[in-house]
Every structure is written in structure tokens, then in C-alpha cells.
Design an enzyme around this catalytic site. Structure first.
Site, short mmCIF file in Angstrom:
data_model
loop_
_atom_site.label_atom_id
_atom_site.label_comp_id
_atom_site.label_asym_id
_atom_site.label_seq_id
_atom_site.Cartn_x
_atom_site.Cartn_y
_atom_site.Cartn_z
N CYS A 1 -21.17 -4.32 -5.78
CA CYS A 1 -20.49 -5.01 -7.09
C CYS A 1 -21.30 -6.58 -7.21
N CYS B 1 -22.46 -3.18 -16.59
CA CYS B 1 -22.78 -2.70 -15.38
C CYS B 1 -22.28 -1.38 -15.11
N CYS C 1 -14.15 11.38 -2.49
CA CYS C 1 -14.39 10.14 -2.10
C CYS C 1 -14.39 10.34 -0.70
N CYS D 1 -19.35 1.43 -3.17
CA CYS D 1 -18.94 1.17 -4.33
C CYS D 1 -18.40 -0.47 -4.48
N CYS E 1 -21.64 0.56 -9.52
CA CYS E 1 -20.71 1.13 -8.33
C CYS E 1 -20.74 2.75 -8.77
N ASP F 1 0.84 -1.14 0.02
CA ASP F 1 0.16 -0.07 0.10
C ASP F 1 0.83 1.31 0.12
N CYS G 1 -16.53 -5.94 -16.43
CA CYS G 1 -17.55 -5.19 -15.88
C CYS G 1 -18.71 -5.10 -16.71
N CYS H 1 -22.33 6.09 -5.53
CA CYS H 1 -21.42 6.70 -4.75
C CYS H 1 -22.15 7.94 -4.17
N CYS I 1 -15.26 4.15 3.20
CA CYS I 1 -16.56 3.78 2.65
C CYS I 1 -16.61 2.57 1.84
C1 B12 Z 1 -4.30 6.55 -3.28
C2 B12 Z 1 -5.16 5.61 -2.74
C3 B12 Z 1 -6.42 5.69 -2.50
C4 B12 Z 1 -7.18 7.17 -2.70
C5 B12 Z 1 -7.29 7.37 -4.21
C6 B12 Z 1 -8.19 6.06 -4.64
C7 B12 Z 1 -7.58 5.74 -6.20
N1 B12 Z 1 -8.69 4.79 -6.81
O1 B12 Z 1 -6.65 5.84 -6.75
C8 B12 Z 1 -8.35 7.02 -1.80
C9 B12 Z 1 -7.99 7.73 -0.40
C10 B12 Z 1 -9.61 7.73 -2.16
C11 B12 Z 1 -8.43 5.63 -1.73
C12 B12 Z 1 -9.87 5.11 -1.32
C13 B12 Z 1 -10.01 3.73 -1.11
N2 B12 Z 1 -9.03 2.72 -1.20
CO1 B12 Z 1 -7.04 2.85 -1.61
N3 B12 Z 1 -5.38 3.40 -2.28
C14 B12 Z 1 -4.56 4.33 -2.85
C15 B12 Z 1 -3.04 3.77 -3.13
C16 B12 Z 1 -1.96 4.22 -2.16
C17 B12 Z 1 -2.60 4.38 -4.53
C18 B12 Z 1 -3.68 4.10 -5.52
C19 B12 Z 1 -3.13 4.69 -6.85
O2 B12 Z 1 -1.98 4.58 -7.52
N4 B12 Z 1 -4.04 5.76 -7.43
C20 B12 Z 1 -3.76 6.40 -8.61
C21 B12 Z 1 -4.72 6.19 -9.69
C22 B12 Z 1 -4.42 6.93 -11.02
O3 B12 Z 1 -4.25 4.81 -10.08
P1 B12 Z 1 -5.46 3.64 -10.31
O4 B12 Z 1 -6.43 3.91 -9.10
O5 B12 Z 1 -4.85 2.16 -10.56
O6 B12 Z 1 -5.97 4.24 -11.44
C23 B12 Z 1 -6.23 3.75 -12.96
C24 B12 Z 1 -7.55 3.94 -13.29
O7 B12 Z 1 -8.14 4.98 -12.97
C25 B12 Z 1 -7.41 3.59 -14.78
N5 B12 Z 1 -7.95 4.64 -15.79
C26 B12 Z 1 -8.07 5.81 -15.75
N6 B12 Z 1 -8.74 6.42 -16.70
C27 B12 Z 1 -9.25 5.35 -17.33
C28 B12 Z 1 -10.11 5.41 -18.48
C29 B12 Z 1 -10.17 3.89 -18.95
C30 B12 Z 1 -10.99 4.01 -20.25
C31 B12 Z 1 -9.77 2.99 -18.44
C32 B12 Z 1 -9.92 1.79 -18.90
C33 B12 Z 1 -8.79 2.87 -17.25
C34 B12 Z 1 -8.69 4.20 -16.83
O8 B12 Z 1 -5.95 3.88 -15.09
C35 B12 Z 1 -5.41 4.22 -13.59
C36 B12 Z 1 -3.98 3.54 -13.67
O9 B12 Z 1 -4.16 2.09 -13.82
C37 B12 Z 1 -3.38 2.14 -3.16
C38 B12 Z 1 -2.19 1.35 -2.74
C39 B12 Z 1 -1.11 1.38 -4.02
N7 B12 Z 1 0.39 1.57 -3.45
O10 B12 Z 1 -1.45 1.06 -5.07
C40 B12 Z 1 -4.60 2.23 -2.19
C41 B12 Z 1 -5.49 0.93 -2.60
C42 B12 Z 1 -5.94 0.88 -4.04
N8 B12 Z 1 -6.71 1.22 -1.71
C43 B12 Z 1 -7.30 0.30 -1.44
C44 B12 Z 1 -8.58 0.29 -0.65
C45 B12 Z 1 -9.09 -1.11 0.01
C46 B12 Z 1 -9.31 1.48 -0.70
C47 B12 Z 1 -10.82 1.44 -0.26
C48 B12 Z 1 -11.87 0.33 -0.55
C49 B12 Z 1 -10.87 1.86 1.40
C50 B12 Z 1 -12.18 2.05 1.96
N9 B12 Z 1 -12.94 1.12 2.32
O11 B12 Z 1 -12.51 3.13 2.44
C51 B12 Z 1 -11.25 2.91 -0.82
C52 B12 Z 1 -11.93 2.53 -2.36
C53 B12 Z 1 -12.27 4.01 -3.13
C54 B12 Z 1 -12.11 3.76 -4.61
N10 B12 Z 1 -13.33 3.78 -5.25
O12 B12 Z 1 -11.04 3.73 -5.12
C55 B12 Z 1 -6.69 -1.18 -1.63
C56 B12 Z 1 -7.48 -1.73 -3.06
C57 B12 Z 1 -7.49 -3.17 -3.09
C58 B12 Z 1 -8.04 -3.62 -4.39
N11 B12 Z 1 -9.00 -4.90 -4.30
O13 B12 Z 1 -8.21 -2.96 -5.50
C59 B12 Z 1 -5.02 -0.72 -2.24
C60 B12 Z 1 -4.94 -1.43 -3.39
C61 B12 Z 1 -4.47 -0.55 -1.05
C62 B12 Z 1 -3.91 -2.18 -0.62
N12 B12 Z 1 -2.69 -2.56 -0.72
O14 B12 Z 1 -4.65 -3.17 -0.75
N13 B12 Z 1 -7.26 4.95 -1.85
S1 SF4 Z 2 -20.20 -2.77 -9.91
FE1 SF4 Z 2 -18.57 -4.20 -10.23
S2 SF4 Z 2 -18.97 -5.17 -12.30
FE2 SF4 Z 2 -20.33 -3.38 -12.22
S3 SF4 Z 2 -19.16 -1.76 -13.00
FE3 SF4 Z 2 -18.66 -1.77 -10.83
S4 SF4 Z 2 -16.72 -2.82 -10.60
FE4 SF4 Z 2 -17.73 -3.19 -12.38
S1 SF4 Z 3 -15.51 4.49 -1.39
FE1 SF4 Z 3 -17.62 5.66 -1.27
S2 SF4 Z 3 -17.21 7.50 -1.53
FE2 SF4 Z 3 -15.45 6.42 -2.45
S3 SF4 Z 3 -15.86 6.34 -4.50
FE3 SF4 Z 3 -16.52 4.36 -3.61
S4 SF4 Z 3 -18.69 4.82 -3.32
FE4 SF4 Z 3 -17.74 6.80 -3.74
#
Ligand code: B12
Ligand code: SF4
Ligand code: SF4
Length: 378
Positions: free
Chosen positions: A249, A192, A215, A245, A195, A135, A189, A199, A242
Site C-alpha cells: 500500500c 489504486c 487468503c 496486500c 493490493c 479481535d 484509495c 495477492c 500474509c
Molecule cells: C475474520 C477475520 C479475518 C479473516 C477474514 C478477513 C476479512 N477481511 O474479513 C481472515 C482470516 C482472512 C483474516 C486475515 C487477516 N486479518 Co483479520 N480479522 C478478522 C476479524 C475477526 C473479523 C473481520 C470481519 O468482520 N469480516 C467480515 C467482513 C464482511 O467484514 P469486513 O472485512 O469489514 O468487510 C467489509 C468490506 O468487505 C466492505 N465491503 C464489502 N463489499 C463492498 C463493496 C463496496 C463497494 C464497498 C465500498 C465496501 C464493501 O463491507 C464490509 C463490511 O464493512 C477481524 C476482527 C474483528 N472482530 O473485526 C480481524 C482483523 C480484521 N484482522 C486483522 C489482521 C491484521 C489481519 C491480517 C493482516 C493478518 C495477517 N497478516 O495475516 C489478514 C489480512 C487479510 C485481508 N486482506 O483482510 C486486523 C486488521 C487491522 C486493520 N488495520 O484493519 C483485525 C481488525 C484484528 C484486529 N483487532 O486488529 N482476518
Molecule cells: S494498496 Fe492501499 S491505497 Fe491502494 S487500493 Fe489497496 S488499500 Fe487502497
Molecule cells: S493477506 Fe495475502 S493472501 Fe490474504 S488477501 Fe492479502 S495478499 Fe491475499
């Protein structure tokens, strides 16, 4: 004892890691695709990371493990199931309860995963260099886990597994050992959008794209200042993270409850009463959340979150508790108490309190809370 010359093969490493209790163990080249790197850059350029300055500070290393460590060859990606017993959204409709996200209902997963990854890393170290991460390091864990075939990044951006649904922690060991990669997973996905639609704060700017600043996980955990006023009502009783989302799923039909004792919910944290939290002082906060990820945000941020939930509860029996916090030593708490009080107390009480407290208030953020309420009611 000298190390055996022959490095273990892929299946031997997988078996060793599975033996440590990981639910899934897969391999990928320790490199990201150019589109992944570009998307990270776009995310950061648009400021979607908010105040998480550490994401930008180490963006080059985060974008590509080879920048972090040029000699690295393989990423051994692991997943650990933390599936809840039932839908965690059940507590959202109980206004006197606090909703804590599933991952934070017991031990800190960083500690649990790291301990096991260290054993894997120590074992492999006889044959190659190793570094382990969970992480917090600058590694894009989700794209790497998708490349390794653990699951795919759903439209909510998190990794979904066909076998375990949404509830999977990720971690990895990077190594100079050259291990044949597993096949990547593809997107399942389809049409669907559950998620995205559920939100509460409309944090998704499109499929696969999140604005972290909206978020609730960011707002309640990462954000150190006051929570933006326009998002407070939508937070309901979510006081730490939270799960909406994730929980909605449809792939969770394959999820199963975790067998890890460290992730089974502590009874006090499953659907605790807001009343149990609102009066916590620093010592009680630390004692209650010892070993839990919640401890990391500290008492002031935690009570700020509790006050938002209390304000949203509509329950006037909290007025006395909130009034006490108007004089708290932390401005973050005082400011949130002003907001909560204005959701619960009669106008006469509010006028008296404002008269008594605003002129003596030195902190600008707290003054701004009083003034915003005054202009809203004018
Ligand atoms: C920063 C961070 C957050 C931030 C930002 C979330 C985010 N999605 O980036 C915040 C604080 C909001 C957050 C929240 C949560 N997090 Co968090 N977080 C991280 C962290 C440290 C970095 C993620 C990152 O690099 N983000 C930067 C973005 C740009 O990267 P990305 O998410 O991969 O984005 C991709 C997509 O957006 C995609 N994309 C963008 N545009 C487009 C367009 C198209 C067409 C397509 C196909 C794709 C695409 O490409 C990007 C690059 O691959 C990771 C740990 C790690 N080192 O990876 C944990 C991590 C992602 N978090 C985790 C968790 C559990 C959560 C929460 C569920 C916690 C909670 N219950 O509150 C929530 C979920 C919220 C959500 N829906 O994401 C877990 C997820 C596990 C999993 N199964 O995926 C991780 C991996 C930690 C871990 N080691 O387990 N988190
Ligand atoms: S709820 Fe699950 S299957 Fe549906 S769009 Fe989101 S991640 Fe994909
Ligand atoms: S964790 Fe909650 S607030 Fe964050 S993106 Fe998912 S549904 Fe939205």
C-alpha cells in the site's frame, strides 16, 4: 473512596488512553450502518468465511453492537502501531527461509491490547458500564474504526491510516457513557489497485471484497484441514499469515516502526530457516512459541504449513526431514508430507514410499494425497 460525580470529557478520556500507549484513540456511536450489516450478510450467505463457523453463529450480534448490548452508546476505538522496520516481503524470495507475518513475530497482540484496554475500562467504570474487546468478539472493528475516523477500509478490506499506513491493530471499549463522536474518515484509495493485484492466491473477488477461503492468512491460521491443493504452490514460503496486500500500500510511506517492545521482531522469527522448524516436536513447538499467537494453531497445523513451504522450496536436502514426517502421528502432517515429498524426491523414491505406506494408511485424507499424486503422475 467515592467516585467523582462528573464523568471525564472526551479529551480527558483520549488523553488517558493515549497515556496507556495507544497511538490513536477516537470515538463513535456504537452502531453500524445498514450497508455494513447488509455486506456482512452477503459475505456470510456467499460462504466467503469458509470454516469460520463462529462468524455465522453470532452474525446478529456481530452486525450491530446494539444487539450484543442494547444499552451501549459509545465505542471508544483504539489503534496500536505495529509497523515493521522494513518491507516484510524481503523474506519471500529466500526459498530456505520461512515467512511469518509481521503481526506474529513476537507477543500476541490480543494480550498486549487487552491489558491496556482493561486499565481504560476499569477507570471509566466509575461513571458508566464498560466492556472491552480485541479481535475475537463479535464486533465489526474495521467499519467502527472507520466511523470513528481512525482510517478507512482499503480495497484489501483492512483499515488504512493516513498517519500510520497499514500496520495498526484495532481494539475497543464499549460503554454506556454518551460521548460525542469524532468525524468519520473517507476513502483515500482512489484509482489504486496495488493490493488487489499483488495477492498471490487471488483472494479478492473485487475491490473491498475478500474470499477468506483463498487468503493465506485463513489457509495457514484458521483452516484446520489440508490446504486446498490448487493454492499450495502460490503460498510460497508463507507459513503463518500474509502481509502482501498490506505491505504494497502506498500509504505506508507514512508508516513508522513500532516502539512497542512486545512487537519488535524476535530475531528467531524475522526470517527463520525452514530447517529450524521442520523437526519441531510438540514440546519444542510450545516452548518456542510461548506467548506468541502462533502457539494457538498447534504443532500439527504449523508443521503442515512448514511442509508446504518446504515443498515449494525445491530444495532436495529436505527429503530426509520430510520422509520422517510421513510417519507422523498427525494425519494433517502426514498428508502435507506426501505433497512435499512429491515436489522434492526422485520418482524412484516416491514409488517405493507409496508402495510401503499407502496400503497401511488408515486416514482418508492422507490416502487422498497419495492417490492424487499417483493420478497426477500417471
Ligand atoms: C475474520 C477475520 C479475518 C479473516 C477474514 C478477513 C476479512 N477481511 O474479513 C481472515 C482470516 C482472512 C483474516 C486475515 C487477516 N486479518 Co483479520 N480479522 C478478522 C476479524 C475477526 C473479523 C473481520 C470481519 O468482520 N469480516 C467480515 C467482513 C464482511 O467484514 P469486513 O472485512 O469489514 O468487510 C467489509 C468490506 O468487505 C466492505 N465491503 C464489502 N463489499 C463492498 C463493496 C463496496 C463497494 C464497498 C465500498 C465496501 C464493501 O463491507 C464490509 C463490511 O464493512 C477481524 C476482527 C474483528 N472482530 O473485526 C480481524 C482483523 C480484521 N484482522 C486483522 C489482521 C491484521 C489481519 C491480517 C493482516 C493478518 C495477517 N497478516 O495475516 C489478514 C489480512 C487479510 C485481508 N486482506 O483482510 C486486523 C486488521 C487491522 C486493520 N488495520 O484493519 C483485525 C481488525 C484484528 C484486529 N483487532 O486488529 N482476518
Ligand atoms: S494498496 Fe492501499 S491505497 Fe491502494 S487500493 Fe489497496 S488499500 Fe487502497
Ligand atoms: S493477506 Fe495475502 S493472501 Fe490474504 S488477501 Fe492479502 S495478499 Fe491475499
Amino acid at each position: 473512596m467515592t467516585a467523582p460525580t462528573q464523568a471525564p470529557d472526551r479529551e480527558a478520556i483520549r488523553a488517558f488512553a493515549r497515556g496507556l500507549g495507544f497511538d490513536v484513540v477516537r470515538f463513535t456511536r456504537a452502531e453500524t450502518k445498514s450497508e455494513t450489516r447488509e455486506r456482512l450478510t452477503t459475505f456470510l450467505d456467499q460462504g466467503l468465511h469458509g470454516d469460520m463457523a463462529w462468524m455465522k453463529a453470532n452474525a446478529d450480534r456481530r452486525a450491530d453492537p446494539k444487539t450484543l448490548w442494547p444499552e451501549v452508546k459509545t465505542a471508544i476505538m483504539v489503534g496500536l502501531n505495529y509497523g515493521p522496520e522494513s518491507d516484510p516481503r524481503a523474506s519471500l524470495t529466500q526459498s530456505d527461509a520461512a515467512s511469518i507475518s509481521v503481526y506474529a513475530r513476537n507477543k500476541d497482540y490480543h494480550d498486549v491490547l487487552k491489558k491496556r484496554l482493561r486499565r481504560l475500562a476499569n477507570w471509566l467504570n466509575a461513571w458508566g458500564d464498560v466492556k472491552l474487546f480485541v479481535d475475537t468478539a463479535p464486533i465489526m472493528e474495521k467499519p467502527l474504526a472507520q466511523q470513528a475516523g481512525i482510517g478507512w477500509q482499503g480495497k484489501h478490506t483492512n483499515l488504512v491510516s493516513r498517519d500510520l499506513g497499514s500496520w495498526l491493530f484495532l481494539g475497543e471499549v464499549l460503554t454506556t457513557l454518551d460521548i460525542a463522536p469524532d468525524d468519520a474518515e473517507i476513502d483515500h484509495c482512489g484509482a489504486c489497485s496495488r493490493c488487489l493485484d499483488i495477492c498471490p492466491t487471488q483472494a479478492f473477488i473485487g475491490p473491498y471484497q475478500i474470499d477468506a477461503r483463498r487468503c493465506i492468512s485463513y489457509l495457514t491460521i484458521e483452516n484446520k484441514g489440508p490446504i486446498p491443493r490448487e493454492l499450495r504452490a502460490s503460498m510460497g514460503n508463507r507459513i503463518y499469515g500474509c502481509d502482501d496486500c498490506l505491505a504494497v500500500c502506498p500509504w505506508n510511506k507514512f508508516a513508522r516502526m513500532t516502539e512497542e517492545a512486545d512487537f519488535l521482531p524476535r530475531p528467531q522469527l524475522t526470517a527463520p530457516r525452514l530447517k529450524e522448524f521442520i523437526g519441531l516436536d510438540d514440546a519444542n513447538f510450545r516452548a518456542l512459541f510461548s506467548g506468541s499467537p502462533i502457539k494457538r494453531i498447534g504443532r500439527a497445523r504449523f508443521i503442515r504449513n512448514v511442509l508446504i513451504a518446504v515443498g515449494n522450496s525445491g530444495d532436495a536436502s529436505f527429503v530426509q526431514d520430510v520422509e520422517k514426517l510421513l510417519a507422523d502421528e498427525a494425519p494433517l502432517v502426514r498428508g502435507a508430507a506426501v505433497w512435499a515429498l512429491h515436489r522434492l524426491a526422485p520418482r524412484e523414491v516416491l514409488a517405493v514410499r507409496r508402495e510401503a505406506l499407502l496400503s497401511a494408511e488408515a486416514d482418508e485424507t492422507v490416502r487422498a494425497e497419495w492417490q492424487a499424486e499417483a493420478s497426477a503422475s500417471a
